[in-house]
Design an enzyme around this catalytic site. Structure first.
Site, mmCIF file in Angstrom:
data_model
loop_
_atom_site.group_PDB
_atom_site.id
_atom_site.type_symbol
_atom_site.label_atom_id
_atom_site.label_comp_id
_atom_site.label_asym_id
_atom_site.label_seq_id
_atom_site.Cartn_x
_atom_site.Cartn_y
_atom_site.Cartn_z
ATOM 1 N N LYS A 147 2.491 6.925 -5.120
ATOM 2 C CA LYS A 147 2.484 5.671 -4.342
ATOM 3 C C LYS A 147 1.814 4.567 -5.154
ATOM 4 O O LYS A 147 0.782 4.805 -5.813
ATOM 5 C CB LYS A 147 1.723 5.921 -3.030
ATOM 6 C CG LYS A 147 1.655 4.734 -2.088
ATOM 7 C CD LYS A 147 0.888 5.113 -0.826
ATOM 8 C CE LYS A 147 0.853 3.992 0.201
ATOM 9 N NZ LYS A 147 0.142 4.386 1.438
ATOM 10 N N SER A 182 2.713 3.618 5.418
ATOM 11 C CA SER A 182 2.943 2.768 4.275
ATOM 12 C C SER A 182 3.431 3.515 3.024
ATOM 13 O O SER A 182 3.841 2.865 2.063
ATOM 14 C CB SER A 182 1.649 2.027 3.935
ATOM 15 O OG SER A 182 0.621 2.949 3.602
ATOM 16 N N SER A 235 -0.160 7.081 7.381
ATOM 17 C CA SER A 235 0.767 6.579 6.350
ATOM 18 C C SER A 235 1.369 7.644 5.434
ATOM 19 O O SER A 235 2.266 7.332 4.648
ATOM 20 C CB SER A 235 0.066 5.523 5.491
ATOM 21 O OG SER A 235 -0.089 4.335 6.224
#
Lengths: 461, 56
Positions: free
Chosen positions: A81, A156, A180
């Site tokens: 990420k 996210s 997330s």
């Protein structure tokens, strides 16, 4: 043949590399080829380091050829990420408020995965600063859900979930502050593991909330998630997650927090039947089932929101002051809300968090595993977000507030999109969590379903 | 938790706290963020009430 191997669990891939069935470079080329074919339709990667990854794969092959000791992830690719540092790769945190800079060192979790032999082949999309999304005023458009391209992935850790669900990678790193890792994994039909608080170091990860942030894997199956966790965990904090995998779970006690979903009118009509079926499967595996009444869900959400918004604004106040207009609209509006809180409000929330943690600890004196939904519905369409941020109900926040480990895995479908079962365990008991999740996965065929791609990878040996 | 329309006093107080932490925020952003900020505040006050009830 190599293409098929990309869809096999990481442990099988590692065994194929060690046996010489295929080479590390061949596997890496197949992964890069699949990404090149599929990612244009998904948009999971924001940076792909193909040359360095191939060079690392060549090194990994030499090590194997020399008969040197190798780690459990030797030669296997993973994604990261874009709020987690990877040495030599650029980071943007999904925001124009960050000047893209190449990291000079790995985040600790990434470094530990490298030590285990894994190769970080690129950075994956994130909602801006892991805050809110999807939004279109960020450096990269939001990824599309591999099951339905006009639906969101959730976030996210949006790119991590999309990449795994789309078969680009078996596993990727995400971060989970209020859900997330788990909510995008659920929306995309992947496995998402939020470890016990502080079981994985946050060093080298752009913070959102000092109290709630957690680093965890999103993976194609429970065994892959456990393998990544085992390699990156702080050994002193938590035992191996894989150590009970495959053991018979019969006799374990499961508490089903059905009230948290069944009484919520926003729940998808297919969700409660899917969860009832899932608990039925677990009962069939020999787990003792009881309905468990947990504290009011709204208490957890209010507690987590106050802590998160206060700490997020603390992190961002300086940058907001200097680069306000570089933030996306939804992100800056989200951050501003924290300004309304007083120090007393934050102390109140911390006090409540301690009490809620004790209450969940007390529940875990009665049961080994808790079960509930991950999200209350399937991934919404992008069209729902045209006017800005939209609340998507989920049941993930409580276990950031209490720090207990939680995992999501697919348990059903609604309208062609996945639904997620969320399981929780005692602090530090990732092993029990993965044991039960793995047993459920093996007893059902949800994990065997994959989104259709018209361009299957076919590489001749 | 139900929303309610922010008052001008709410708006003025919110503008002041933003200024106090060094943020110059355009009016339309202040207005757009205010309902969420007030909701957060009410959540915090509700938590206080719940803690007090728990203690009794």
């Amino acid at each position: 043949m190599t293409g098929d191997l990309l869809d096999r669990p990481l442990r099988d891939q590692a065994a194929s590399l060690r046996s010489g069935e295929i080479g590390c470079e061949e596997l890496m080329r197949a992964a890069l080829d699949r990404i090149a074919r599929r990612d244009p339709a998904i948009g999971a990667f924001v940076h792909l380091d193909a040359q360095s990854s191939l060079a690392a794969a060549a090194c990994a092959q030499k090590t194997l050829g020399a008969g040197e000791a190798t780690g459990p992830l030797h030669g296997l690719p993973f994604g990261v990420k874009d709020i987690i540092d990877v040495a030599g790769q650029p980071g943007t945190c999904g925001s124009h408020a960050v000047d893209p800079a190449v990291a000079d060192r790995d985040a600790r979790a990434v470094a530990r995965l490298r030590t285990a032999g894994a190769i970080p082949l690129g950075k994956l999309a994130t909602y801006e600063f892991a805050l809110t999304g999807p939004a279109w005023d960020q450096p990269h458009p939001p990824p599309r859900n591999p099951w339905k391209a006009d639906h969101i992935t959730g976030g996210s850790s949006s790119g991590s979930a999309a990449a795994v669900a789309g078969g680009l990678l078996r596993a990727a790193l995400g971060t989970d502050t209020g859900g997330s890792v788990r909510s995008p994994a659920s929306y995309c039909g992947a496995v998402g593991l939020k470890p016990t608080r502080d079981a994985v170091s946050r060093d080298g990860v752009f913070p959102l909330s000092e109290t709630l942030d957690t680093i965890g894997p999103i993976a194609a199956c429970v065994a892959d998630a456990a393998l990544l966790f085992d390699a990156m965990r702080e050994e002193s904090a938590t035992p191996e997650a894989s150590r009970l995998m495959g053991r018979d779970p019969a006799g374990l006690r499961l508490g089903f927090a059905r009230d948290w979903i069944a009484e919520d009118p926003s729940a998808d009509a297919a969700l409660v039947p899917a969860l009832d079926d899932a608990v039925g499967v677990l009962s069939g595996l020999g787990l003792g089932i009881e309905l468990t009444a947990l504290p009011d869900y709204d208490l957890f959400e209010a507690t987590g929101s106050v802590i998160l918004q206060h700490e997020a604004l603390t992190v961002h106040a300086g940058r907001l002051g200097k680069r306000y207009s570089d933030y996306g609209r939804d992100a800056r509006l989200n951050l501003l809300t924290g300004a309304a809180l007083t120090a007393e409000d934050v102390d109140t929330a911390r006090d409540m968090a301690s009490r809620l943690t004790r209450r969940i600890d007390h529940v875990f004196a009665q049961v080994d595993i808790l079960a509930t939904a991950t999200t209350l519905g399937t991934a919404p369409p992008f069209s729902a977000f045209e006017e800005g941020a939209v609340w998507t109900p989920m049941r993930t926040f409580p276990f950031n507030v209490t720090g207990h480990p939680a995992i999501t895995l697919p348990c059903g479908w609604s309208g062609g999109l996945p639904l997620g079962l969320q399981l929780m365990a005692k602090h530090g008991d990732e092993a029990r969590l993965c044991q039960v999740a793995h047993a459920f996965e093996q007893a059902t065929d949800h994990a065997a379903r994959h989104p259709f791609f018209a361009d299957p990878v076919e590489i001749a040996d | 938790m139900a929303e309610y329309a922010p008052s001008s006093a709410d708006a003025a107080a919110f503008g002041k706290v933003l200024k106090d932490i060094g943020l110059t925020v355009p009016l339309d952003d202040r207005e757009a963020a205010l309902p969420g900020a007030l909701r957060l505040r009410r959540q915090a006050r509700w938590l206080r009430e719940e803690l007090d009830r728990d203690d009794r």
